[in-house]
Design a protein around this motif. Sequence first.
Motif, PDB file in Angstrom:
ATOM      1  N   LYS A   1     -14.120  23.097  28.307  1.00 12.27           N
ATOM      2  CA  LYS A   1     -14.650  23.989  29.332  1.00 12.27           C
ATOM      3  C   LYS A   1     -15.562  25.047  28.718  1.00 12.27           C
ATOM      4  CE  LYS A   1     -13.369  26.873  33.265  1.00 12.27           C
ATOM      5  NZ  LYS A   1     -12.261  27.373  34.109  1.00 12.27           N
ATOM      6  N   ALA A   2     -15.155  25.608  27.582  1.00  7.18           N
ATOM      7  CA  ALA A   2     -15.984  26.607  26.898  1.00  7.18           C
ATOM      8  C   ALA A   2     -17.285  25.980  26.410  1.00  7.18           C
ATOM      9  CB  ALA A   2     -15.216  27.215  25.734  1.00  7.18           C
ATOM     10  N   LEU A   3     -17.199  24.773  25.872  1.00  7.37           N
ATOM     11  CA  LEU A   3     -18.371  24.051  25.388  1.00  7.37           C
ATOM     12  C   LEU A   3     -19.369  23.811  26.521  1.00  7.37           C
ATOM     13  CD1 LEU A   3     -19.759  22.213  23.162  1.00  7.37           C
ATOM     14  CD2 LEU A   3     -18.410  20.345  24.143  1.00  7.37           C
ATOM     15  N   ALA A   4     -18.866  23.287  27.643  1.00  8.12           N
ATOM     16  CA  ALA A   4     -19.735  22.969  28.777  1.00  8.12           C
ATOM     17  C   ALA A   4     -20.351  24.227  29.384  1.00  8.12           C
ATOM     18  CB  ALA A   4     -18.942  22.208  29.842  1.00  8.12           C
TER      19      ALA A   4
ATOM     20  N   PHE B   1     -27.523  18.728  14.535  1.00  7.20           N
ATOM     21  CA  PHE B   1     -26.146  18.486  14.956  1.00  7.20           C
ATOM     22  C   PHE B   1     -25.223  18.345  13.747  1.00  7.20           C
ATOM     23  CE2 PHE B   1     -22.614  15.714  16.061  1.00  7.20           C
ATOM     24  CZ  PHE B   1     -22.116  16.328  17.199  1.00  7.20           C
ATOM     25  N   LYS B   2     -25.663  17.579  12.760  1.00  5.43           N
ATOM     26  CA  LYS B   2     -24.837  17.360  11.571  1.00  5.43           C
ATOM     27  C   LYS B   2     -24.602  18.653  10.802  1.00  5.43           C
ATOM     28  CE  LYS B   2     -26.055  12.515  10.716  1.00  5.43           C
ATOM     29  NZ  LYS B   2     -26.774  11.587   9.791  1.00  5.43           N
ATOM     30  N   GLU B   3     -25.638  19.489  10.704  1.00  2.00           N
ATOM     31  CA  GLU B   3     -25.544  20.700   9.902  1.00  2.00           C
ATOM     32  C   GLU B   3     -24.695  21.785  10.549  1.00  2.00           C
ATOM     33  OE1 GLU B   3     -29.437  22.085   9.032  1.00  2.00           O
ATOM     34  OE2 GLU B   3     -29.904  20.446   7.632  1.00  2.00           O
ATOM     35  N   HIS B   4     -24.803  21.938  11.862  1.00  6.04           N
ATOM     36  CA  HIS B   4     -24.220  23.108  12.505  1.00  6.04           C
ATOM     37  C   HIS B   4     -23.067  22.826  13.477  1.00  6.04           C
ATOM     38  CE1 HIS B   4     -27.317  25.524  10.745  1.00  6.04           C
ATOM     39  NE2 HIS B   4     -28.281  24.871  11.357  1.00  6.04           N
ATOM     40  N   ILE B   5     -22.940  21.591  13.933  1.00  5.97           N
ATOM     41  CA  ILE B   5     -21.985  21.316  15.004  1.00  5.97           C
ATOM     42  C   ILE B   5     -20.876  20.355  14.590  1.00  5.97           C
ATOM     43  CG2 ILE B   5     -21.708  20.520  17.387  1.00  5.97           C
ATOM     44  CD1 ILE B   5     -23.396  23.079  17.021  1.00  5.97           C
ATOM     45  N   TYR B   6     -21.245  19.259  13.953  1.00  5.05           N
ATOM     46  CA  TYR B   6     -20.312  18.148  13.760  1.00  5.05           C
ATOM     47  C   TYR B   6     -19.013  18.548  13.070  1.00  5.05           C
ATOM     48  CZ  TYR B   6     -18.298  13.914  11.801  1.00  5.05           C
ATOM     49  OH  TYR B   6     -17.420  12.932  11.430  1.00  5.05           O
TER      50      TYR B   6
ATOM     51  N   SER C   1     -25.184  31.538  17.615  1.00  2.00           N
ATOM     52  CA  SER C   1     -24.555  31.783  18.907  1.00  2.00           C
ATOM     53  C   SER C   1     -23.594  30.673  19.309  1.00  2.00           C
ATOM     54  CB  SER C   1     -25.627  31.951  19.985  1.00  2.00           C
ATOM     55  OG  SER C   1     -25.026  32.146  21.244  1.00  2.00           O
ATOM     56  N   PHE C   2     -24.095  29.442  19.342  1.00  2.00           N
ATOM     57  CA  PHE C   2     -23.277  28.322  19.800  1.00  2.00           C
ATOM     58  C   PHE C   2     -22.060  28.130  18.909  1.00  2.00           C
ATOM     59  CE2 PHE C   2     -22.978  23.495  20.293  1.00  2.00           C
ATOM     60  CZ  PHE C   2     -22.170  23.595  21.405  1.00  2.00           C
ATOM     61  N   ALA C   3     -22.288  28.013  17.604  1.00  2.13           N
ATOM     62  CA  ALA C   3     -21.168  27.788  16.685  1.00  2.13           C
ATOM     63  C   ALA C   3     -20.174  28.942  16.722  1.00  2.13           C
ATOM     64  CB  ALA C   3     -21.695  27.574  15.272  1.00  2.13           C
ATOM     65  N   LYS C   4     -20.686  30.158  16.779  1.00  2.00           N
ATOM     66  CA  LYS C   4     -19.802  31.322  16.792  1.00  2.00           C
ATOM     67  C   LYS C   4     -19.034  31.421  18.108  1.00  2.00           C
ATOM     68  CE  LYS C   4     -19.704  36.345  16.231  1.00  2.00           C
ATOM     69  NZ  LYS C   4     -20.508  37.577  15.957  1.00  2.00           N
ATOM     70  N   ASP C   5     -19.750  31.327  19.222  1.00  2.00           N
ATOM     71  CA  ASP C   5     -19.126  31.515  20.531  1.00  2.00           C
ATOM     72  C   ASP C   5     -18.148  30.402  20.887  1.00  2.00           C
ATOM     73  OD1 ASP C   5     -20.659  33.759  20.731  1.00  2.00           O
ATOM     74  OD2 ASP C   5     -22.105  32.926  22.153  1.00  2.00           O
ATOM     75  N   VAL C   6     -18.460  29.187  20.478  1.00  2.00           N
ATOM     76  CA  VAL C   6     -17.639  28.038  20.887  1.00  2.00           C
ATOM     77  C   VAL C   6     -16.633  27.620  19.814  1.00  2.00           C
ATOM     78  CG1 VAL C   6     -17.672  25.606  21.578  1.00  2.00           C
ATOM     79  CG2 VAL C   6     -19.418  27.188  22.454  1.00  2.00           C
ATOM     80  N   PHE C   7     -17.064  27.523  18.575  1.00  5.18           N
ATOM     81  CA  PHE C   7     -16.209  26.924  17.550  1.00  5.18           C
ATOM     82  C   PHE C   7     -15.376  27.928  16.760  1.00  5.18           C
ATOM     83  CE2 PHE C   7     -19.538  23.721  18.212  1.00  5.18           C
ATOM     84  CZ  PHE C   7     -18.736  22.626  18.497  1.00  5.18           C
ATOM     85  N   GLU C   8     -15.695  29.199  16.850  1.00  7.83           N
ATOM     86  CA  GLU C   8     -14.905  30.196  16.124  1.00  7.83           C
ATOM     87  C   GLU C   8     -13.893  30.887  17.032  1.00  7.83           C
ATOM     88  OE1 GLU C   8     -17.347  32.865  13.889  1.00  7.83           O
ATOM     89  OE2 GLU C   8     -18.477  31.259  12.919  1.00  7.83           O
ATOM     90  N   THR C   9     -13.508  30.217  18.082  1.00  9.28           N
ATOM     91  CA  THR C   9     -12.520  30.733  19.038  1.00  9.28           C
ATOM     92  C   THR C   9     -11.263  29.870  18.954  1.00  9.28           C
ATOM     93  OG1 THR C   9     -14.265  31.499  20.529  1.00  9.28           O
ATOM     94  CG2 THR C   9     -12.071  31.211  21.480  1.00  9.28           C
ATOM     95  N   GLU C  10     -10.113  30.484  19.128  1.00  9.08           N
ATOM     96  CA  GLU C  10      -8.847  29.740  19.157  1.00  9.08           C
ATOM     97  C   GLU C  10      -8.598  29.234  20.585  1.00  9.08           C
ATOM     98  OE1 GLU C  10      -6.759  28.891  16.725  1.00  9.08           O
ATOM     99  OE2 GLU C  10      -8.096  29.795  15.225  1.00  9.08           O
ATOM    100  N   TYR C  11      -8.309  27.957  20.717  1.00  9.00           N
ATOM    101  CA  TYR C  11      -8.068  27.375  22.036  1.00  9.00           C
ATOM    102  C   TYR C  11      -6.628  26.887  22.139  1.00  9.00           C
ATOM    103  CZ  TYR C  11     -13.148  27.426  22.281  1.00  9.00           C
ATOM    104  OH  TYR C  11     -14.465  27.830  22.280  1.00  9.00           O
ATOM    105  N   ASN C  12      -6.069  27.029  23.328  1.00 12.99           N
ATOM    106  CA  ASN C  12      -4.703  26.571  23.575  1.00 12.99           C
ATOM    107  C   ASN C  12      -4.640  25.084  23.883  1.00 12.99           C
ATOM    108  OD1 ASN C  12      -3.498  29.179  23.315  1.00 12.99           O
ATOM    109  ND2 ASN C  12      -4.273  29.695  25.356  1.00 12.99           N
ATOM    110  N   SER C  13      -5.767  24.499  24.231  1.00 10.60           N
ATOM    111  CA  SER C  13      -5.798  23.084  24.573  1.00 10.60           C
ATOM    112  C   SER C  13      -7.211  22.545  24.383  1.00 10.60           C
ATOM    113  CB  SER C  13      -5.373  22.863  26.038  1.00 10.60           C
ATOM    114  OG  SER C  13      -6.325  23.454  26.919  1.00 10.60           O
TER     115      SER C  13
END
Length: 217
Positions: A108-111, A146-151, A90-102
């Motif tokens: 903001k999405a992370l928080a 954290f190292k495996e899924h986020i960093y 969920s976290f990796a997909k919802d936050v890190f697999e999105t294109e951000y303009n800034s």
Amino acid sequence: MSEQGWIQELLRVEKNEDVKFSEKQLKIVEAAIDIFSEKGFAATSTSEIAKKAGVAEGTIFRHYKTKKDLLFSIVRPTIEKLLAPHFAKSFAKDVFETEYNSYEEFVKALATNRYKFLKGHFPIVKIFVQEIAFHEELRGPYIQLFKEHIYKHFKKIVIQFQQKGELIDLPPDTIIRLTISTIMGMLVVIHFPLTDDDFETELERSIAFIMKGLSTK
């Protein structure tokens, strides 16, 4: 999921088996979560837990050898098992697999994602934050998770916005640390628990603080 249903899931993860638990054991874990969250592990006695749970103190030690075993039965499986799928899927997909303009949009999405998660798991997260500095057994699994899924995903986004000229030329690890410490401080260290209105206000202030220090503009 009801509170007792969630506790049942927690206990099944710890035992690694799909069994039913007695009403007394559920009450012990529920009482421990409430008191550890309110007072902290060191300031809580097993007699207090027993009194709140409505059981004899000896009943606790029939299930858990020590108070520390009870703490770990609550926090460690949450971090190692229940949260790991959330981070990975969920976290990796919802936050890190999105294109951000800034980078600001990313933060903001992370928080917002972490705030929604905290609202559903606040007592356990509060206990974890209070105790992580004192127990290596809690730090290790969290750092590994954290190292495996986020960093690697986080670092990729930082480098992306550095290459676009939006973020200053600091080591990506430093930018990650500054971002996380600010957001987590807002969520669980300084203002817990946040109301929805508080969150929106504090989020604006926290992002402004982060971007003032990291932006090249």
